[in-house]
Write a protein that holds these residues in place. Sequence first.
Motif, PDB file in Angstrom:
ATOM      1  N   GLU A 198      22.747  42.460  33.329  1.00 39.26           N
ATOM      2  CA  GLU A 198      21.777  42.125  34.383  1.00 39.26           C
ATOM      3  C   GLU A 198      22.344  42.446  35.762  1.00 39.26           C
ATOM      4  OE1 GLU A 198      19.483  38.391  32.181  1.00 39.26           O
ATOM      5  OE2 GLU A 198      21.307  38.007  33.352  1.00 39.26           O
ATOM      6  N   LEU A 199      23.637  42.173  35.953  1.00 40.55           N
ATOM      7  CA  LEU A 199      24.276  42.479  37.231  1.00 40.55           C
ATOM      8  C   LEU A 199      24.276  43.980  37.483  1.00 40.55           C
ATOM      9  CD1 LEU A 199      25.836  41.633  39.755  1.00 40.55           C
ATOM     10  CD2 LEU A 199      27.927  41.676  38.361  1.00 40.55           C
ATOM     11  N   ALA A 200      24.620  44.757  36.477  1.00 42.47           N
ATOM     12  CA  ALA A 200      24.625  46.211  36.618  1.00 42.47           C
ATOM     13  C   ALA A 200      23.222  46.724  36.963  1.00 42.47           C
ATOM     14  CB  ALA A 200      25.138  46.861  35.336  1.00 42.47           C
ATOM     15  N   GLN A 201      22.207  46.210  36.280  1.00 44.65           N
ATOM     16  CA  GLN A 201      20.828  46.613  36.551  1.00 44.65           C
ATOM     17  C   GLN A 201      20.422  46.245  37.979  1.00 44.65           C
ATOM     18  OE1 GLN A 201      18.863  44.544  33.367  1.00 44.65           O
ATOM     19  NE2 GLN A 201      19.384  46.107  31.858  1.00 44.65           N
ATOM     20  N   LYS A 202      20.848  45.075  38.419  1.00 43.76           N
ATOM     21  CA  LYS A 202      20.522  44.609  39.773  1.00 43.76           C
ATOM     22  C   LYS A 202      21.170  45.510  40.825  1.00 43.76           C
ATOM     23  CE  LYS A 202      20.203  40.147  40.532  1.00 43.76           C
ATOM     24  NZ  LYS A 202      18.931  39.814  41.159  1.00 43.76           N
ATOM     25  N   VAL A 203      22.438  45.882  40.616  1.00 44.67           N
ATOM     26  CA  VAL A 203      23.138  46.762  41.555  1.00 44.67           C
ATOM     27  C   VAL A 203      22.438  48.120  41.625  1.00 44.67           C
ATOM     28  CG1 VAL A 203      25.291  48.038  41.977  1.00 44.67           C
ATOM     29  CG2 VAL A 203      25.370  45.615  41.350  1.00 44.67           C
ATOM     30  N   PRO A 218      27.824  28.577  48.521  1.00 44.37           N
ATOM     31  CA  PRO A 218      27.346  29.924  48.869  1.00 44.37           C
ATOM     32  C   PRO A 218      26.289  29.869  49.966  1.00 44.37           C
ATOM     33  CG  PRO A 218      27.210  29.543  46.489  1.00 44.37           C
ATOM     34  CD  PRO A 218      27.561  28.244  47.120  1.00 44.37           C
ATOM     35  N   LYS A 219      26.372  30.839  50.884  1.00 47.96           N
ATOM     36  CA  LYS A 219      25.388  30.929  51.963  1.00 47.96           C
ATOM     37  C   LYS A 219      24.482  32.140  51.800  1.00 47.96           C
ATOM     38  CE  LYS A 219      28.304  28.560  55.261  1.00 47.96           C
ATOM     39  NZ  LYS A 219      29.197  28.673  56.389  1.00 47.96           N
ATOM     40  N   GLN A 220      24.868  33.057  50.917  1.00 50.56           N
ATOM     41  CA  GLN A 220      24.085  34.258  50.694  1.00 50.56           C
ATOM     42  C   GLN A 220      23.688  34.335  49.225  1.00 50.56           C
ATOM     43  OE1 GLN A 220      27.226  36.911  52.336  1.00 50.56           O
ATOM     44  NE2 GLN A 220      25.490  37.938  53.298  1.00 50.56           N
ATOM     45  N   SER A 221      22.559  34.962  48.978  1.00 51.83           N
ATOM     46  CA  SER A 221      22.136  35.194  47.602  1.00 51.83           C
ATOM     47  C   SER A 221      22.933  36.365  47.036  1.00 51.83           C
ATOM     48  CB  SER A 221      20.647  35.517  47.547  1.00 51.83           C
ATOM     49  OG  SER A 221      20.413  36.801  48.107  1.00 51.83           O
ATOM     50  N   LEU A 222      22.927  36.495  45.733  1.00 52.62           N
ATOM     51  CA  LEU A 222      23.599  37.618  45.093  1.00 52.62           C
ATOM     52  C   LEU A 222      23.024  38.937  45.592  1.00 52.62           C
ATOM     53  CD1 LEU A 222      25.585  38.812  43.084  1.00 52.62           C
ATOM     54  CD2 LEU A 222      23.870  38.439  41.287  1.00 52.62           C
ATOM     55  N   ASP A 223      21.721  39.012  45.721  1.00 54.46           N
ATOM     56  CA  ASP A 223      21.092  40.236  46.222  1.00 54.46           C
ATOM     57  C   ASP A 223      21.615  40.594  47.610  1.00 54.46           C
ATOM     58  OD1 ASP A 223      19.641  40.101  43.876  1.00 54.46           O
ATOM     59  OD2 ASP A 223      17.668  40.131  44.857  1.00 54.46           O
ATOM     60  N   GLU A 224      21.721  39.609  48.489  1.00 55.76           N
ATOM     61  CA  GLU A 224      22.222  39.854  49.845  1.00 55.76           C
ATOM     62  C   GLU A 224      23.663  40.357  49.821  1.00 55.76           C
ATOM     63  OE1 GLU A 224      19.762  36.568  52.480  1.00 55.76           O
ATOM     64  OE2 GLU A 224      21.450  35.872  51.266  1.00 55.76           O
ATOM     65  N   VAL A 225      24.483  39.787  48.960  1.00 54.50           N
ATOM     66  CA  VAL A 225      25.883  40.201  48.858  1.00 54.50           C
ATOM     67  C   VAL A 225      25.980  41.640  48.348  1.00 54.50           C
ATOM     68  CG1 VAL A 225      28.078  39.754  47.687  1.00 54.50           C
ATOM     69  CG2 VAL A 225      26.745  37.850  48.589  1.00 54.50           C
ATOM     70  N   ILE A 226      25.199  41.970  47.328  1.00 51.07           N
ATOM     71  CA  ILE A 226      25.213  43.332  46.789  1.00 51.07           C
ATOM     72  C   ILE A 226      24.833  44.342  47.867  1.00 51.07           C
ATOM     73  CG2 ILE A 226      24.056  44.919  45.195  1.00 51.07           C
ATOM     74  CD1 ILE A 226      23.874  42.490  43.238  1.00 51.07           C
ATOM     75  N   VAL A 227      23.769  44.074  48.599  1.00 48.56           N
ATOM     76  CA  VAL A 227      23.317  44.984  49.657  1.00 48.56           C
ATOM     77  C   VAL A 227      24.379  45.098  50.746  1.00 48.56           C
ATOM     78  CG1 VAL A 227      21.603  45.285  51.503  1.00 48.56           C
ATOM     79  CG2 VAL A 227      20.861  44.670  49.190  1.00 48.56           C
ATOM     80  N   GLU A 228      24.973  43.979  51.144  1.00 50.43           N
ATOM     81  CA  GLU A 228      26.005  43.990  52.188  1.00 50.43           C
ATOM     82  C   GLU A 228      27.221  44.825  51.761  1.00 50.43           C
ATOM     83  OE1 GLU A 228      28.992  40.714  54.043  1.00 50.43           O
ATOM     84  OE2 GLU A 228      26.856  40.186  54.096  1.00 50.43           O
ATOM     85  N   ILE A 229      27.661  44.653  50.531  1.00 55.91           N
ATOM     86  CA  ILE A 229      28.810  45.434  50.034  1.00 55.91           C
ATOM     87  C   ILE A 229      28.452  46.905  49.960  1.00 55.91           C
ATOM     88  CG2 ILE A 229      30.261  45.865  48.011  1.00 55.91           C
ATOM     89  CD1 ILE A 229      30.176  42.785  47.529  1.00 55.91           C
ATOM     90  N   ALA A 230      27.263  47.233  49.477  1.00 59.75           N
ATOM     91  CA  ALA A 230      26.835  48.634  49.376  1.00 59.75           C
ATOM     92  C   ALA A 230      26.792  49.279  50.760  1.00 59.75           C
ATOM     93  CB  ALA A 230      25.480  48.732  48.688  1.00 59.75           C
ATOM     94  N   GLU A 231      26.267  48.565  51.740  1.00 57.83           N
ATOM     95  CA  GLU A 231      26.207  49.100  53.111  1.00 57.83           C
ATOM     96  C   GLU A 231      27.612  49.312  53.668  1.00 57.83           C
ATOM     97  OE1 GLU A 231      23.717  46.283  55.145  1.00 57.83           O
ATOM     98  OE2 GLU A 231      21.871  47.195  54.357  1.00 57.83           O
ATOM     99  N   TYR A 232      28.514  48.367  53.406  1.00 55.43           N
ATOM    100  CA  TYR A 232      29.897  48.499  53.867  1.00 55.43           C
ATOM    101  C   TYR A 232      30.554  49.728  53.247  1.00 55.43           C
ATOM    102  CZ  TYR A 232      34.873  47.709  54.400  1.00 55.43           C
ATOM    103  OH  TYR A 232      36.190  47.886  54.688  1.00 55.43           O
TER     104      TYR A 232
END
Length: 91
Positions: A22-27, A71-85
């Motif tokens: 599920e994590l891989a699919q979400k990423v 946690p202050k961020q959702s998993l989705d927010e963290v994934i997007v933030e890391i991808a942008e970085y």
Amino acid sequence: ESKESVGQAFNIGSTDEITMAELAQKVIKLTNSSSEIAYKKHSEVFGDNFEEPHRRLPDISKIKKVVGWQPKQSLDEVIVEIAEYLKANDA
């Protein structure tokens, strides 16, 4: 900085349970990636003595009690933030 936390180990993570698939699919979805998921036997990747946990759900009650962290961020927010970085830093 908490005296109670010295020498302690804490679980840190989301309290939302998710499988690795599920994590891989979400990423892939959140990053608009064309990547494909490849399934391999654990022994191929980690050797014969690796033990995979059946569930991944950190218990953050200890860190919440000792230092007030949650946690202050959702998993989705963290994934997007890391991808942008990673994109911004050519990683």
